[in-house]
Every structure is written in C-alpha cells, then in structure tokens.
Scaffold this motif. Structure first.
Motif, mmCIF file in Angstrom:
data_model
loop_
_atom_site.group_PDB
_atom_site.id
_atom_site.type_symbol
_atom_site.label_atom_id
_atom_site.label_comp_id
_atom_site.label_asym_id
_atom_site.label_seq_id
_atom_site.Cartn_x
_atom_site.Cartn_y
_atom_site.Cartn_z
ATOM 1 N N VAL A 190 47.999 51.452 11.489
ATOM 2 C CA VAL A 190 46.828 50.649 11.131
ATOM 3 C C VAL A 190 47.257 49.251 10.711
ATOM 4 C CG1 VAL A 190 44.888 50.437 9.541
ATOM 5 C CG2 VAL A 190 45.506 52.690 10.468
ATOM 6 N N LEU A 191 48.404 49.178 9.996
ATOM 7 C CA LEU A 191 48.876 47.887 9.506
ATOM 8 C C LEU A 191 49.615 47.107 10.590
ATOM 9 C CD1 LEU A 191 50.190 48.933 5.965
ATOM 10 C CD2 LEU A 191 48.007 47.841 6.565
ATOM 11 N N GLN A 192 50.147 47.832 11.598
ATOM 12 C CA GLN A 192 50.869 47.161 12.671
ATOM 13 C C GLN A 192 50.308 47.644 14.007
ATOM 14 O OE1 GLN A 192 55.081 47.884 12.802
ATOM 15 N NE2 GLN A 192 55.421 46.572 14.548
ATOM 16 N N PRO A 193 49.177 47.100 14.434
ATOM 17 C CA PRO A 193 48.566 47.561 15.678
ATOM 18 C C PRO A 193 49.458 47.228 16.876
ATOM 19 C CG PRO A 193 47.530 45.536 14.917
ATOM 20 C CD PRO A 193 48.459 45.984 13.821
ATOM 21 N N LYS A 194 49.298 48.038 17.921
ATOM 22 C CA LYS A 194 50.108 47.814 19.123
ATOM 23 C C LYS A 194 49.705 46.514 19.804
ATOM 24 C CE LYS A 194 47.089 50.479 22.197
ATOM 25 N NZ LYS A 194 46.940 51.709 22.997
ATOM 26 N N GLY A 195 50.687 45.922 20.472
ATOM 27 C CA GLY A 195 50.405 44.749 21.284
ATOM 28 C C GLY A 195 50.375 45.162 22.737
ATOM 29 N N ASN A 196 50.900 44.342 23.603
ATOM 30 C CA ASN A 196 51.012 44.689 25.009
ATOM 31 C C ASN A 196 52.459 44.498 25.454
ATOM 32 O OD1 ASN A 196 48.382 45.495 25.814
ATOM 33 N ND2 ASN A 196 47.717 43.362 25.733
ATOM 34 N N ASN A 231 49.630 54.282 24.862
ATOM 35 C CA ASN A 231 49.176 54.660 23.521
ATOM 36 C C ASN A 231 50.091 54.107 22.434
ATOM 37 O OD1 ASN A 231 46.998 56.106 24.520
ATOM 38 N ND2 ASN A 231 48.116 58.042 24.590
ATOM 39 N N ALA A 232 51.404 54.077 22.725
ATOM 40 C CA ALA A 232 52.364 53.668 21.701
ATOM 41 C C ALA A 232 52.570 52.160 21.651
ATOM 42 C CB ALA A 232 53.703 54.367 21.944
ATOM 43 N N PHE A 233 52.617 51.515 22.808
ATOM 44 C CA PHE A 233 53.003 50.104 22.850
ATOM 45 C C PHE A 233 51.954 49.190 23.471
ATOM 46 C CE2 PHE A 233 56.868 52.612 22.762
ATOM 47 C CZ PHE A 233 57.616 51.980 21.787
ATOM 48 N N GLY A 234 51.087 49.753 24.292
ATOM 49 C CA GLY A 234 50.069 48.944 24.952
ATOM 50 C C GLY A 234 50.556 48.402 26.282
ATOM 51 N N LEU A 235 49.835 48.713 27.341
ATOM 52 C CA LEU A 235 50.114 48.165 28.669
ATOM 53 C C LEU A 235 48.895 47.379 29.117
ATOM 54 C CD1 LEU A 235 51.667 51.334 30.411
ATOM 55 C CD2 LEU A 235 52.841 49.555 29.095
ATOM 56 N N CYS A 236 49.112 46.438 30.021
ATOM 57 C CA CYS A 236 47.987 45.653 30.532
ATOM 58 C C CYS A 236 48.258 45.284 31.980
ATOM 59 C CB CYS A 236 47.760 44.403 29.683
ATOM 60 S SG CYS A 236 49.127 43.230 29.720
ATOM 61 N N ARG A 237 47.316 44.611 32.590
ATOM 62 C CA ARG A 237 47.467 44.247 34.008
ATOM 63 C C ARG A 237 48.678 43.354 34.242
ATOM 64 N NH1 ARG A 237 43.247 44.562 37.567
ATOM 65 N NH2 ARG A 237 43.822 42.555 38.475
#
Length: 393
Positions: free
Chosen positions: A49-55, A83-89
C-alpha cells in the motif's frame, strides 16, 4: 522500483556443445517449475500500500529454451509479473527461442499476451556449423521460424549468430551475414565462439578433437562483421550487438551495460540491487539463486525462498565493472559518472591513458569531452585496453 526483470527458463531438448548456461533436459518438470516461479515472483513482490507497483520497462525470458513453455505457462508467469511489478504496452518483453521449438498457434498467443520481441538462436545458417555446434534445428528451420514469428505479428526479431569456428573464412562469414540479412531482422547479436569450461566443445578440445580458431583470425572476422554491417547502415552499439535503428536496441541488455538494478527469477538467475544503508549511503548488492532446479521447486513448494548466495560489491568492484561494461558500448565511459565513482579523481588516474589511446586512434572523446568511447580498432583490442584500465584501479 526495479524496472528490469529477467526470467531464467532452465530447459532444453538437448544441450548445445558450446553452451554453459544452466539447463536441464527433463521437460516433465516444466509445470512444477512454473508453479515455483510464480511463487518466487509473489514472494519477491515489492508491491505494498505504501509502495505501489510501477510499470516494468523490460522483461526478458532467457534460458535454456523459453520457447518450450506453452501459452498457459507464459500467461501465468506474465500475470504474476504484472501483479507484482506492473506491465504495460510499452514494456519490452523478449522471448528467447530455438528455431526448432516454435509453434505458429502458440506464437499468436504469445503476441496477444504482450510478447513483442523474439530473440532467435539461429547461431548459423550453415548445416556443417550447426552440426558442429550441436544445434537441433536446420538452416531451413531458422528461415521458417522467422516467417512464423513475423506472421504472428511480432516484427521486432533479433537473430543470434556465432562466428569464429575452425576453418571459417571472411568470405564464408559474409555469406552467412547475407543469408541472415535476407530475413530482414531488426537486430543481430554476433558472438565470437568461446570455449567455456564444462561444455562439450571444451571437453573435445582437451581430448584433442577440437582445435579452436587462432585469436588473431577471430579478430579479423570481428572486423569483417563490423565493417560489413556498418556499410549497410546498421547501428553497432555494443561489441556484439547491431540494430537497424537506435530505437531497436535491446532495452534489457542496455540496462545491464548501464549497471541499472534488475530482478532475476528462476534457478541460477542473478539480480542486482541498490539499497540505502542505515547511514544513508547506498549499498550495491548482487545475489543469485542456486543452479538447482529440484531444490528450487522443493523450497518454493514449501513457501520458502530458494537457496541463494550474495555479495556486497566493493568500490573497487564497481569501478572495474564500470570500465568493463562501459568500454563495450558505443556510449563508452561517462566521465561524470567516473568522477563520482573515483571521488573526483577519475581524470587524474586515467587522463594520460585515455589521451594515449586517442592518439593511437583506438578511442575518442565525445560530447564535449564528457564521454570516452573506443573506436572499432579499440574494440578489436578490448581485452588489453580493459586490462590497462584495471591495472590502475
């Protein structure tokens, strides 16, 4: 937040004669491995919660032979990473593949789940050399593999080639390059054959059954590759790496060369982290999972981290790595970073050496003197030049 992720897939149908990467040929363990891998990703997830994932900027499936994984396995891994680190296009997701292990339907599934770059281990388009290297595919398989990948909608295709095999001439190598260029890849990785301890070729050499090419002849072939591709407009951005355009350089490998943090998952995978110490200083740490597939599966099945080892890098180690990786690339050594690593003494220590290399045509200063870059002639003497820097550290 770590932006670069590596997944080691330790499976091969057959071990190639030159390869010293950790892999096993027992494919029945793939499902258990994927279950364990997903668990490791969850355990190492930084998301809170304090360190949300980025991409994540890059994901690289290496091996081994990652193309042995089916769509369900790859989807489970990518979902865990998202879920753990965040992926994007924009995330560069690379899959290493053996030309003999690609399925057209699977490739379309891979593309739909976000894989946008494929690195094909072609190694050679000569049947004799493929047999010597112990590859399981033919030259025709390599050609068809490129066609399959492109038909699946993946245009960012990299081809791995190995040269410097006994008896290979410059003319033969140029024919190989022409055959590779006819496939219109976006990227080429051209590696000099090296004999690594523990490999079949190394054992053959010790028994007198394999005589490697003389180093001077290998250097001549390196020069032939570099000049031939440069004349055709290729971007030679690292000793072994060429791209059709700067935008098609490998982002993942560039992170290694820039000494950026990365997470590695799977047996034998390495990671590099930079963390704050209690006094506010930075701690540079490398850690790696044990090369033990069965132990890896057992530990994670119990919800435990797999066996691993680690080291805290000393200032001297970081300085040596800065020189070694920087001189390999077309970006060279960043003088400002060097000054920081040497407490403002980088130029004091190395100015005479750098001036001498420039006078000999082996290097040049760029960006108003802020970068020191080796020329092609310098790259041909890379090992000795790196040694001359290391001797001063």
């Amino acid at each position: 937040m770590c932006k670069h992720l590596y997944i080691h897939v330790p499976f091969c149908i057959k071990k190639c004669r030159y390869c010293d990467f950790y892999s096993k040929t027992n494919l029945s363990l793939i499902s258990d491995y994927v279950t364990a891998l997903v668990q490791e990703i969850r355990l190492r997830s930084p998301s809170t919660v304090l360190q949300p994932k980025g991409n994540a900027a890059t994901v690289y499936f290496g091996g081994g032979t990652p193309s042995l994984l089916g769509p369900q396995h790859l989807e489970a891994i990518l979902r865990a990473l998202d879920n753990a680190f965040g992926l994007c296009r924009q995330t560069e997701i690379t899959l290493e593949a053996n030309p003999g292990t690609l399925d057209e339907i699977h490739l379309k599934s891979f593309q739909s789940m976000g894989i946008n770059r494929v690195s094909l281990g072609v190694q050679s388009l000569d049947p004799v050399q493929l047999a010597l290297l112990g590859r399981i595919h033919s030259a025709d398989d390599a050609v068809h593999a490129v066609e399959k990948v492109r038909a699946a909608g993946i245009e960012n295709i990299s081809l791995d080639l190995i040269y410097g095999l006994p008896g290979q001439t410059g003319e033969h190598l140029i024919r190989e390059l022409d055959a590779a260029l006819d496939l219109s890849p976006a990227h080429l990785s051209c590696y000099m054959l090296t004999l690594e301890p523990g490999t079949a070729l190394h054992a053959m050499h010790e028994r007198g059954q394999f005589l490697p090419m003389a180093q001077s002849d290998q250097v001549d072939l390196f020069y032939a590759v570099a000049t031939y591709l440069k004349a055709r407009g290729w971007d030679h951005y690292e000793v072994s790496s060429f791209a059709t355009h700067t935008a098609l350089r490998s982002l993942h490998n560039r992170a290694y060369w820039q000494m950026l943090p990365y997470h590695g998952f799977g047996p034998a995978a390495h990671s590099y982290a930079v963390k704050g110490d209690t006094d506010g200083s930075a701690v540079y740490k490398r850690f790696w999972n044990a090369p033990d597939l069965n132990g890896y599966i057992r530990a994670l099945k119990k919800g435990e981290f797999p066996a691993f080892d680690s080291e805290i890098l000393t200032l001297e180690q970081r300085q040596i790595e800065f020189v070694m990786v920087g001189l390999r690339t077309s970006m060279g050594l960043d003088i400002r970073t060097g000054q920081s690593l040497w407490q403002n003494r980088f130029l004091t220590v190395f100015q005479r050496l750098m001036d001498n290399l420039e006078d000999k045509g082996l290097a040049r200063f760029q960006d108003a003197g802020q970068r020191f870059v080796l020329t092609l002639d310098g790259w041909m003497r890379l090992d000795s030049i790196v040694t001359s820097f290391v001797e001063k550290i």
